[in-house]
Design a protein around this motif. Sequence first.
Motif, short mmCIF file in Angstrom:
data_model
loop_
_atom_site.label_atom_id
_atom_site.label_comp_id
_atom_site.label_asym_id
_atom_site.label_seq_id
_atom_site.Cartn_x
_atom_site.Cartn_y
_atom_site.Cartn_z
N GLU A 33 0.82 -1.21 0.00
CA GLU A 33 0.00 0.00 0.00
C GLU A 33 0.85 1.26 0.00
O GLU A 33 1.81 1.37 0.77
CB GLU A 33 -0.92 0.02 1.22
N LYS A 72 -6.41 -1.07 -2.91
CA LYS A 72 -7.36 -1.84 -3.71
C LYS A 72 -6.74 -2.27 -5.03
O LYS A 72 -6.95 -3.39 -5.49
CB LYS A 72 -8.63 -1.03 -3.95
N GLU A 76 -6.12 -6.06 -6.49
CA GLU A 76 -6.62 -6.42 -7.82
C GLU A 76 -5.50 -6.99 -8.69
O GLU A 76 -5.71 -7.97 -9.43
CB GLU A 76 -7.25 -5.19 -8.49
N GLY A 153 -11.12 -0.85 0.81
CA GLY A 153 -10.51 -2.16 0.65
C GLY A 153 -9.99 -2.77 1.92
O GLY A 153 -9.49 -3.91 1.90
N GLN A 172 -9.20 6.75 0.95
CA GLN A 172 -8.07 5.85 0.76
C GLN A 172 -7.00 6.03 1.81
O GLN A 172 -6.19 5.13 2.03
CB GLN A 172 -7.47 6.05 -0.63
#
Length: 269
Positions: A33, A72, A76, A153, A172
Amino acid sequence: MRRFLIPVLVASCLLVQGRVQAAPNDSITLCFERQEVPPWRTLDGGGLNFELLAEVSRRTGVSFDYQSMPWKRCLEQLKANQVGGAFAVSFTRERMGLGAYPGVAAGGANPQADAAKRMHVDRYVLVRRRGSRLEWDGKSFRHLDGRIGVQLGYSVGDFLRAQNIAIDEGSQRADELAQKLIAGRLAGAAMGGGDASRLLRGHYGSRLEVLPVALIEKPYFLVLSSALVASQPQLAARLWDAVEQVRTGAAYRKRELQALAGSAPGARD
């Protein structure tokens, strides 16, 4: 995307002996992240996660190429096998389709990741405005008037939804949650312990506070892509074994205790 390699010096300072040989050109791309989460990681490659992985790299002969991105998107790309792995990822049954966790057997009746092979344990805490009556006793909320903010997420959203709590996943970054909370757009915010610690050490500390009882505590893992594990199961096993060996070694345990003591503000937790 930010790319970098962790300096060998970080690994050597751990003073842990032993190495499992791998092919000299083994290289795995790992995403994480794009956010500072002390003491676990920083955007420039600092923190305990990177120290642990650097030593895993030294022991296995596998090099890691790190890519930071929104969380997120990282998940993915993991699911699409566009990266070889992601860290640090907590386990939920819903996330089993993203990639492979250590110790999770396909088709198991009650699958659980092997906590012995975790990278670290962290907690989610509840943050409220100073003066708010919102409470959490470890089992239920009281005086909840509004939504609880959660970063997009993040698995704590599933925890709150299971309790029929209305959530806001429109942010976020932890800083965005803090700003919404101060503005009165949220009743509270569920944040990782490292995020909450960082914010309260800064200028948010005069306006926000962390409730003393954690929402949930869970282990975080190096999750490898399904394609990597299918094609190189022995390599995956070596990596997860090395994570456990490094994390439980005396040198790393000492570093972890030092870093956690240095990141804890005042009376937190």
